[in-house]
Motif scaffolding. Structure first.
Motif, mmCIF file in Angstrom:
data_model
loop_
_atom_site.group_PDB
_atom_site.id
_atom_site.type_symbol
_atom_site.label_atom_id
_atom_site.label_comp_id
_atom_site.label_asym_id
_atom_site.label_seq_id
_atom_site.Cartn_x
_atom_site.Cartn_y
_atom_site.Cartn_z
ATOM 1 N N MET A 1 0.869 -0.801 0.415
ATOM 2 C CA MET A 1 0.029 -0.164 -0.011
ATOM 3 C C MET A 1 0.886 1.491 -0.258
ATOM 4 S SD MET A 1 -2.857 1.025 0.502
ATOM 5 C CE MET A 1 -3.823 2.819 1.280
ATOM 6 N N GLU A 2 0.643 2.118 -0.753
ATOM 7 C CA GLU A 2 1.309 3.352 -1.232
ATOM 8 C C GLU A 2 0.658 4.176 -0.568
ATOM 9 O OE1 GLU A 2 3.204 5.324 -3.033
ATOM 10 O OE2 GLU A 2 4.707 4.057 -4.549
ATOM 11 N N TYR A 3 0.652 5.095 1.240
ATOM 12 C CA TYR A 3 -0.043 6.012 1.205
ATOM 13 C C TYR A 3 0.361 7.403 1.515
ATOM 14 C CZ TYR A 3 -0.910 2.216 4.477
ATOM 15 O OH TYR A 3 -1.285 1.380 5.549
ATOM 16 N N LEU A 4 -0.713 8.359 1.310
ATOM 17 C CA LEU A 4 0.137 9.933 0.963
ATOM 18 C C LEU A 4 0.440 10.404 1.652
ATOM 19 C CD1 LEU A 4 -0.600 12.116 -1.264
ATOM 20 C CD2 LEU A 4 -2.757 12.251 0.369
ATOM 21 N N GLU A 5 1.157 11.288 2.397
ATOM 22 C CA GLU A 5 2.336 11.235 3.390
ATOM 23 C C GLU A 5 0.981 12.824 4.209
ATOM 24 O OE1 GLU A 5 4.836 11.148 5.532
ATOM 25 O OE2 GLU A 5 5.441 9.253 4.109
ATOM 26 N N PRO A 6 0.461 12.473 5.171
ATOM 27 C CA PRO A 6 0.029 13.204 6.038
ATOM 28 C C PRO A 6 1.520 15.349 5.969
ATOM 29 C CG PRO A 6 0.534 12.169 7.113
ATOM 30 C CD PRO A 6 0.980 11.382 5.942
ATOM 31 N N PHE A 7 0.515 16.241 5.613
ATOM 32 C CA PHE A 7 1.325 17.077 5.684
ATOM 33 C C PHE A 7 0.768 18.899 6.408
ATOM 34 C CE2 PHE A 7 -1.349 19.113 2.042
ATOM 35 C CZ PHE A 7 -1.806 17.879 1.652
ATOM 36 N N ASN A 8 1.045 19.943 5.964
ATOM 37 C CA ASN A 8 0.572 20.937 6.373
ATOM 38 C C ASN A 8 -0.274 22.264 5.915
ATOM 39 O OD1 ASN A 8 -0.327 20.226 8.972
ATOM 40 N ND2 ASN A 8 1.415 22.045 9.706
ATOM 41 N N THR B 1 -6.017 26.789 -4.331
ATOM 42 C CA THR B 1 -6.372 24.908 -4.291
ATOM 43 C C THR B 1 -5.129 24.669 -3.760
ATOM 44 O OG1 THR B 1 -8.313 25.461 -5.575
ATOM 45 C CG2 THR B 1 -7.755 22.913 -4.752
ATOM 46 N N VAL B 2 -5.301 24.090 -2.180
ATOM 47 C CA VAL B 2 -4.192 22.843 -2.322
ATOM 48 C C VAL B 2 -4.390 21.402 -2.429
ATOM 49 C CG1 VAL B 2 -2.757 21.704 -0.089
ATOM 50 C CG2 VAL B 2 -4.588 23.780 0.081
ATOM 51 N N LYS B 3 -3.297 21.268 -3.465
ATOM 52 C CA LYS B 3 -3.165 19.859 -4.402
ATOM 53 C C LYS B 3 -3.530 18.971 -3.571
ATOM 54 C CE LYS B 3 -0.433 21.374 -7.457
ATOM 55 N NZ LYS B 3 0.980 21.392 -9.112
ATOM 56 N N VAL B 4 -3.901 17.903 -3.790
ATOM 57 C CA VAL B 4 -4.484 16.909 -3.213
ATOM 58 C C VAL B 4 -4.774 15.801 -3.893
ATOM 59 C CG1 VAL B 4 -4.873 17.040 -1.131
ATOM 60 C CG2 VAL B 4 -6.920 17.167 -2.209
ATOM 61 N N PRO B 5 -4.899 15.050 -4.400
ATOM 62 C CA PRO B 5 -5.923 13.576 -5.762
ATOM 63 C C PRO B 5 -6.421 13.667 -5.780
ATOM 64 C CG PRO B 5 -4.459 12.607 -4.561
ATOM 65 C CD PRO B 5 -4.160 13.445 -4.149
ATOM 66 N N GLU B 6 -7.529 14.382 -7.450
ATOM 67 C CA GLU B 6 -8.599 14.336 -7.070
ATOM 68 C C GLU B 6 -9.704 13.173 -7.101
ATOM 69 O OE1 GLU B 6 -9.280 17.566 -10.384
ATOM 70 O OE2 GLU B 6 -7.981 18.831 -9.170
ATOM 71 N N THR B 7 -9.406 12.375 -6.022
ATOM 72 C CA THR B 7 -10.187 11.226 -6.294
ATOM 73 C C THR B 7 -11.349 11.941 -5.143
ATOM 74 O OG1 THR B 7 -9.155 10.450 -4.267
ATOM 75 C CG2 THR B 7 -8.121 9.928 -6.467
ATOM 76 N N ALA B 8 -12.279 10.236 -4.419
ATOM 77 C CA ALA B 8 -13.529 10.002 -4.279
ATOM 78 C C ALA B 8 -12.981 10.040 -2.553
ATOM 79 C CB ALA B 8 -14.128 9.371 -4.383
ATOM 80 N N SER B 9 -11.456 9.371 -2.955
ATOM 81 C CA SER B 9 -11.374 9.838 -0.832
ATOM 82 C C SER B 9 -10.777 10.510 0.439
ATOM 83 C CB SER B 9 -10.386 8.194 -0.850
ATOM 84 O OG SER B 9 -9.616 8.056 -1.611
#
Ligand code: S6P
Ligand code: ZN
Length: 188
Positions: A1-8, A57-65
Motif C-alpha cells: 500500500m502506498e500512503y499519501l504523506e500527511p502534510f500542513n 487550492t491545495v494540491k491533493v489527488p482528485e479522488t473520492a477518498s
C-alpha cells in the motif's frame, strides 16, 4: 500500500494568502460579464475589467477518498447595483456536499437546486455554511472589504458551470437604498 504523506498548509491570517500558494485561479469581470443582470453596467465596467475574485487550492489527488480544500477571496465592489460574486457552479458529481468557513468580510451564499428551488444564507466571520449535495452555490461580497472563506469538498466533485453560464441563478443580491436586498433575477 502506498500512503499519501500527511502534510500542513497555512493561511496567512493577515493577508489571507495560502502557503504554499497552491493552484490559483483569478477571475476578472471579462470572465463572467454576462452573468450580471445589468448588461449595460457590465459593459461599462468592462473597460476597467476589475479582478472580481481569486481562489487557491491545495494540491491533493482528485479522488473520492480525498478532500480538496481552498481559500477564496472576493473583492468588494458592484456592477451597477449588483455586488461582486463568484460564477457559481453545481458539482459534476452532483451528490457531493461542501463546507465554507468564512474567515473575513460579509456576504451571502446563493444556492439553488436543479429544479430551481432557491436558498440564500448569510456569510460572516465564523459562519460555517453547509452546502448540501445537489445545490448549486455562488458567493456574493456585500461588504466593503474582501470576503474570504475556506472551503472543503470531495476530491472528485468537480465544477459544472454549464447551466449557470447560460442563465445565471434565480436570485440576485443588490444594493437598494444602502441595504442588501435579495431579488428575483429578471433574466432567469
Ligand atoms: C469549489 C468551491 C470553491 C469555488 C470558488 C470559486 O467546489 O465551491 O472553491 O470554486 O469559490 O467559485 P466558482 O463558482 O468560480 O468555482
Ligand atoms: Zn463547490
Amino acid at each position: 500500500m502506498e500512503y499519501l504523506e500527511p502534510f500542513n498548509s497555512y493561511i496567512d491570517m493577515e493577508n489571507w494568502k495560502l502557503e504554499p500558494e497552491g493552484e490559483g485561479i483569478i477571475r476578472k469581470l471579462s470572465d463572467m460579464d454576462d452573468m450580471y443582470y445589468d448588461q449595460e453596467a457590465a459593459k461599462e465596467s468592462l473597460e476597467e475589467d476589475p479582478i472580481i475574485y481569486e481562489f487557491y487550492t491545495v494540491k491533493v489527488p482528485e479522488t473520492a477518498s480525498n478532500l480538496l480544500h481552498c481559500i477564496s477571496t472576493i473583492n468588494p465592489g458592484k456592477i451597477g447595483d449588483e455586488y461582486f460574486m463568484t460564477k457559481g457552479h453545481f458539482h459534476e458529481v452532483e451528490d457531493t456536499a461542501e463546507i465554507y468557513l468564512t474567515l473575513s468580510g460579509e456576504g451571502q451564499m446563493v444556492m439553488e437546486t436543479p429544479e430551481g428551488e432557491a436558498s440564500v444564507i448569510e456569510m460572516k466571520k465564523g459562519s460555517i455554511s453547509y452546502i448540501p449535495p445537489y445545490w448549486a452555490h455562488r458567493t456574493v461580497n456585500t461588504g466593503d472589504k474582501p470576503l474570504v472563506f475556506f472551503a472543503v469538498y470531495r476530491g472528485d466533485a468537480g465544477h459544472d458551470y454549464g447551466s449557470i453560464e447560460e442563465k445565471s441563478m434565480a436570485k440576485i443580491v443588490v444594493e437598494e437604498g444602502g441595504e442588501v436586498s435579495i431579488k428575483d433575477n429578471p433574466n432567469y
